[in-house]
Scaffold this motif. Sequence first.
Motif, PDB file in Angstrom:
ATOM      1  N   GLU A  98      46.148  36.544  53.725  1.00  0.00           N
ATOM      2  CA  GLU A  98      46.117  35.159  53.251  1.00  0.00           C
ATOM      3  C   GLU A  98      44.683  34.636  53.159  1.00  0.00           C
ATOM      4  OE1 GLU A  98      48.750  34.149  51.968  1.00  0.00           O
ATOM      5  OE2 GLU A  98      47.828  32.289  51.273  1.00  0.00           O
ATOM      6  N   GLU A  99      43.816  35.120  54.033  1.00  0.00           N
ATOM      7  CA  GLU A  99      42.402  34.743  53.946  1.00  0.00           C
ATOM      8  C   GLU A  99      41.793  35.235  52.646  1.00  0.00           C
ATOM      9  OE1 GLU A  99      41.203  34.661  58.711  1.00  0.00           O
ATOM     10  OE2 GLU A  99      40.957  36.495  57.534  1.00  0.00           O
ATOM     11  N   ILE A 100      42.130  36.447  52.278  1.00  0.00           N
ATOM     12  CA  ILE A 100      41.608  36.997  51.026  1.00  0.00           C
ATOM     13  C   ILE A 100      42.099  36.173  49.843  1.00  0.00           C
ATOM     14  CG2 ILE A 100      41.743  38.980  49.465  1.00  0.00           C
ATOM     15  CD1 ILE A 100      41.770  40.793  51.898  1.00  0.00           C
ATOM     16  N   ARG A 101      43.377  35.861  49.843  1.00  0.00           N
ATOM     17  CA  ARG A 101      43.919  35.070  48.737  1.00  0.00           C
ATOM     18  C   ARG A 101      43.280  33.696  48.675  1.00  0.00           C
ATOM     19  NH1 ARG A 101      49.888  36.707  47.915  1.00  0.00           N
ATOM     20  NH2 ARG A 101      50.198  34.473  47.632  1.00  0.00           N
ATOM     21  N   ALA A 102      43.028  33.100  49.819  1.00  0.00           N
ATOM     22  CA  ALA A 102      42.375  31.786  49.845  1.00  0.00           C
ATOM     23  C   ALA A 102      40.965  31.882  49.269  1.00  0.00           C
ATOM     24  CB  ALA A 102      42.328  31.247  51.273  1.00  0.00           C
ATOM     25  N   VAL A 190      47.024  33.314  36.427  1.00  0.00           N
ATOM     26  CA  VAL A 190      46.032  34.392  36.425  1.00  0.00           C
ATOM     27  C   VAL A 190      45.303  34.442  37.765  1.00  0.00           C
ATOM     28  CG1 VAL A 190      43.921  35.236  35.339  1.00  0.00           C
ATOM     29  CG2 VAL A 190      45.749  34.281  33.925  1.00  0.00           C
ATOM     30  N   VAL A 191      44.995  33.264  38.302  1.00  0.00           N
ATOM     31  CA  VAL A 191      44.339  33.204  39.612  1.00  0.00           C
ATOM     32  C   VAL A 191      45.224  33.854  40.675  1.00  0.00           C
ATOM     33  CG1 VAL A 191      43.441  31.673  41.404  1.00  0.00           C
ATOM     34  CG2 VAL A 191      43.072  31.115  38.987  1.00  0.00           C
ATOM     35  N   GLU A 192      46.481  33.499  40.675  1.00  0.00           N
ATOM     36  CA  GLU A 192      47.399  34.049  41.686  1.00  0.00           C
ATOM     37  C   GLU A 192      47.566  35.555  41.522  1.00  0.00           C
ATOM     38  OE1 GLU A 192      48.584  32.603  44.380  1.00  0.00           O
ATOM     39  OE2 GLU A 192      47.338  30.907  43.769  1.00  0.00           O
ATOM     40  N   THR A 193      47.666  35.990  40.259  1.00  0.00           N
ATOM     41  CA  THR A 193      47.773  37.428  40.014  1.00  0.00           C
ATOM     42  C   THR A 193      46.555  38.162  40.548  1.00  0.00           C
ATOM     43  OG1 THR A 193      49.089  37.065  38.011  1.00  0.00           O
ATOM     44  CG2 THR A 193      47.997  39.204  38.233  1.00  0.00           C
ATOM     45  N   HIS A 194      45.385  37.571  40.299  1.00  0.00           N
ATOM     46  CA  HIS A 194      44.159  38.219  40.768  1.00  0.00           C
ATOM     47  C   HIS A 194      44.108  38.231  42.296  1.00  0.00           C
ATOM     48  CE1 HIS A 194      40.285  39.965  39.707  1.00  0.00           C
ATOM     49  NE2 HIS A 194      39.749  39.304  40.701  1.00  0.00           N
ATOM     50  N   ALA A 195      44.498  37.121  42.897  1.00  0.00           N
ATOM     51  CA  ALA A 195      44.501  37.056  44.363  1.00  0.00           C
ATOM     52  C   ALA A 195      45.427  38.125  44.948  1.00  0.00           C
ATOM     53  CB  ALA A 195      44.937  35.663  44.821  1.00  0.00           C
ATOM     54  N   ASP A 196      46.615  38.245  44.384  1.00  0.00           N
ATOM     55  CA  ASP A 196      47.543  39.271  44.864  1.00  0.00           C
ATOM     56  C   ASP A 196      46.968  40.666  44.645  1.00  0.00           C
ATOM     57  OD1 ASP A 196      49.294  37.333  45.589  1.00  0.00           O
ATOM     58  OD2 ASP A 196      50.559  37.496  43.812  1.00  0.00           O
ATOM     59  N   PHE A 197      46.346  40.861  43.493  1.00  0.00           N
ATOM     60  CA  PHE A 197      45.806  42.170  43.151  1.00  0.00           C
ATOM     61  C   PHE A 197      44.721  42.587  44.136  1.00  0.00           C
ATOM     62  CE2 PHE A 197      43.134  44.925  40.295  1.00  0.00           C
ATOM     63  CZ  PHE A 197      44.055  45.939  40.171  1.00  0.00           C
ATOM     64  N   VAL A 198      43.786  41.694  44.393  1.00  0.00           N
ATOM     65  CA  VAL A 198      42.681  42.010  45.297  1.00  0.00           C
ATOM     66  C   VAL A 198      43.191  42.194  46.730  1.00  0.00           C
ATOM     67  CG1 VAL A 198      40.543  41.146  46.322  1.00  0.00           C
ATOM     68  CG2 VAL A 198      40.958  40.871  43.871  1.00  0.00           C
ATOM     69  N   ALA A 199      44.072  41.290  47.157  1.00  0.00           N
ATOM     70  CA  ALA A 199      44.625  41.421  48.512  1.00  0.00           C
ATOM     71  C   ALA A 199      45.397  42.728  48.660  1.00  0.00           C
ATOM     72  CB  ALA A 199      45.536  40.234  48.832  1.00  0.00           C
TER      73      ALA A 199
ATOM     74  N   LEU B 156      45.388  45.173  33.566  1.00  0.00           N
ATOM     75  CA  LEU B 156      44.171  45.882  33.166  1.00  0.00           C
ATOM     76  C   LEU B 156      42.922  45.009  33.184  1.00  0.00           C
ATOM     77  CD1 LEU B 156      45.157  48.531  30.506  1.00  0.00           C
ATOM     78  CD2 LEU B 156      43.637  48.809  32.458  1.00  0.00           C
ATOM     79  N   PRO B 157      42.974  43.793  32.642  1.00  0.00           N
ATOM     80  CA  PRO B 157      41.773  42.942  32.751  1.00  0.00           C
ATOM     81  C   PRO B 157      41.358  42.746  34.198  1.00  0.00           C
ATOM     82  CG  PRO B 157      43.332  41.975  31.206  1.00  0.00           C
ATOM     83  CD  PRO B 157      44.036  43.126  31.858  1.00  0.00           C
ATOM     84  N   HIS B 158      42.319  42.551  35.077  1.00  0.00           N
ATOM     85  CA  HIS B 158      41.998  42.375  36.500  1.00  0.00           C
ATOM     86  C   HIS B 158      41.336  43.629  37.054  1.00  0.00           C
ATOM     87  CE1 HIS B 158      44.281  38.597  36.843  1.00  0.00           C
ATOM     88  NE2 HIS B 158      45.105  39.147  35.976  1.00  0.00           N
ATOM     89  N   ALA B 159      41.906  44.784  36.735  1.00  0.00           N
ATOM     90  CA  ALA B 159      41.344  46.034  37.243  1.00  0.00           C
ATOM     91  C   ALA B 159      39.932  46.249  36.723  1.00  0.00           C
ATOM     92  CB  ALA B 159      42.243  47.210  36.840  1.00  0.00           C
ATOM     93  N   TYR B 160      39.717  45.877  35.470  1.00  0.00           N
ATOM     94  CA  TYR B 160      38.391  46.040  34.856  1.00  0.00           C
ATOM     95  C   TYR B 160      37.332  45.243  35.619  1.00  0.00           C
ATOM     96  CZ  TYR B 160      34.700  45.429  31.354  1.00  0.00           C
ATOM     97  OH  TYR B 160      33.492  45.367  30.706  1.00  0.00           O
ATOM     98  N   TYR B 161      37.606  43.969  35.855  1.00  0.00           N
ATOM     99  CA  TYR B 161      36.616  43.124  36.529  1.00  0.00           C
ATOM    100  C   TYR B 161      36.535  43.413  38.025  1.00  0.00           C
ATOM    101  CZ  TYR B 161      35.619  40.522  32.319  1.00  0.00           C
ATOM    102  OH  TYR B 161      35.200  40.181  31.056  1.00  0.00           O
ATOM    103  N   VAL B 162      37.619  43.876  38.602  1.00  0.00           N
ATOM    104  CA  VAL B 162      37.573  44.285  40.006  1.00  0.00           C
ATOM    105  C   VAL B 162      36.669  45.496  40.164  1.00  0.00           C
ATOM    106  CG1 VAL B 162      38.904  45.422  41.813  1.00  0.00           C
ATOM    107  CG2 VAL B 162      39.735  43.293  40.809  1.00  0.00           C
ATOM    108  N   LEU B 163      36.817  46.451  39.281  1.00  0.00           N
ATOM    109  CA  LEU B 163      35.965  47.641  39.334  1.00  0.00           C
ATOM    110  C   LEU B 163      34.502  47.271  39.140  1.00  0.00           C
ATOM    111  CD1 LEU B 163      35.267  50.607  39.384  1.00  0.00           C
ATOM    112  CD2 LEU B 163      35.981  50.776  36.984  1.00  0.00           C
ATOM    113  N   ALA B 164      34.244  46.464  38.102  1.00  0.00           N
ATOM    114  CA  ALA B 164      32.859  46.080  37.822  1.00  0.00           C
ATOM    115  C   ALA B 164      32.253  45.326  39.005  1.00  0.00           C
ATOM    116  CB  ALA B 164      32.791  45.226  36.557  1.00  0.00           C
ATOM    117  N   GLY B 165      32.991  44.381  39.544  1.00  0.00           N
ATOM    118  CA  GLY B 165      32.463  43.576  40.641  1.00  0.00           C
ATOM    119  C   GLY B 165      32.360  44.341  41.936  1.00  0.00           C
ATOM    120  N   ALA B 166      33.426  45.040  42.292  1.00  0.00           N
ATOM    121  CA  ALA B 166      33.432  45.773  43.553  1.00  0.00           C
ATOM    122  C   ALA B 166      32.409  46.900  43.539  1.00  0.00           C
ATOM    123  CB  ALA B 166      34.828  46.336  43.826  1.00  0.00           C
ATOM    124  N   GLY B 167      32.240  47.534  42.400  1.00  0.00           N
ATOM    125  CA  GLY B 167      31.351  48.681  42.321  1.00  0.00           C
ATOM    126  C   GLY B 167      29.890  48.327  42.210  1.00  0.00           C
ATOM    127  N   SER B 168      29.574  47.100  41.778  1.00  0.00           N
ATOM    128  CA  SER B 168      28.183  46.757  41.447  1.00  0.00           C
ATOM    129  C   SER B 168      27.526  45.771  42.387  1.00  0.00           C
ATOM    130  CB  SER B 168      28.116  46.169  40.026  1.00  0.00           C
ATOM    131  OG  SER B 168      28.729  47.010  39.076  1.00  0.00           O
TER     132      SER B 168
END
Lengths: 204, 204
Positions: A98-102, A190-199, B156-168
């Motif tokens: 939840e910290e990551i998502r926040a 999109v924000v929520e999707t990204h938060a879930d993806f990263v977490a 895919l857009p999320h994975a693209y920017y996650v890779l770019a950000g996390a890797g760089s």
Amino acid sequence: MGATTEGTTSRAEQREATRERIVEAALEGFAERGFRGASTRDIARRAGANQGLLTYHFKSKDALWRAAADRIFGLLRKSLEEQLEGLEFAEVRDRNREEIRAFVRFAAEHPELFRLMVDEGKNSSERMEWLVENHLEPIYEGFWQGRDAVPDESLLPHAYYVLAGAGSLIFAVAPECRRLTGLDPAAREVVETHADFVAGLLLP
Amino acid sequence: MGATTEGTTSRAEQREATRERIVEAALEGFAERGFRGASTRDIARRAGANQGLLTYHFKSKDALWRAAADRIFGLLRKSLEEQLEGLEFAEVRDRNREEIRAFVRFAAEHPELFRLMVDEGKNSSERMEWLVENHLEPIYEGFWQGRDAVPDESLLPHAYYVLAGAGSLIFAVAPECRRLTGLDPAAREVVETHADFVAGLLLP
DNA sequence: AGATTCGCTGGTCGATTGAAAAGCGAGACG
DNA sequence: CGTCTCGCTTTTCAATCGACCAGCGAATCT
């Protein structure tokens, strides 16, 4: 007009309101153009103020930058507290998730943080050292503690920058992302999707 | 001195060598200070050249920036090809894993790419659109294809920017990272650790 | 009500910016 | 060998930069 106490703005209140307007404008300007690229006149224009007024309230461009940095890190701290307060977690891992998502939500709402950090972090300067000592070290310390299930402690710096980069970049370069992928990073889902993806990546 | 063909530099060769020196210096300058923050005089100084010489070889600061962008993306393409050529993979996933590691190694060796992309991607400008059309779209297209095991194409857009950000990021803000964590992102073993870490996250 | 504080404006300073133009001088060419 | 080309240096230009300062005028104080 109307009541005596209504609409009244004391000198001190007016002063503080103006300072805030300027700091807000400075934060946008510095994040958008970088420290050297941002001009005090442009910042004044954004704040609807006079350029001389910046020198009056803050002594120098450098001091104004520090005020802007204080503001964005204050917003970060407040946002994380508000998003996490009152929540109960069975496991540390759940809390970390939840910290990551926040954090990702904050990065979406305030891309200025990431932009500022990249602009300053890439060069050795007094501003960078000030940033590390006054804001980054406490955050990094908190990241170091309160964490579970990191197999190797030597991986913590990597995890820290992976989280910051993976969670922020898509929002920091939102105009480019829209142009390149057609996806609008500002959209709530999109924000929520990204938060879930990263977490999900960092805590599978 | 010596042989006739030894040490000889024709006019065209000299011209090209000078242009390359300037482009290299421009890449550093733009990556370090951003487009507005970098001055043509500072770039000239880095290249050991005269400021007027930049206007002579490249008509404007904008054109010089485009030449610098062409250079860093050319280096990226070449580096990925060299790192991947001759390798055989049993599965697509194995190839993708090595592609990720190759990208992270490049980000470590050339943090200018990430700095340039963040500087330009955060604002809507002609340079940003030029960057998307001429360099990012081909890369993103290649990322879209040749990929395996992404459950949902909308990710895919999320994975693209996650890779770019996390890797760089850790390499782009290397000075800050050294100051904050004591870890030197330039060290070879740190680069490999980061590459493994990012690849392990995206392809567990 | 008169005196004073102080947030704010407008103008100015030298330094720096990107761009343009004139001139130099060694290499290329007939 | 004389002429020409052209990579390069030098100078100059208006515009913009951060900082500074004198002065205004409404809010504050006595």
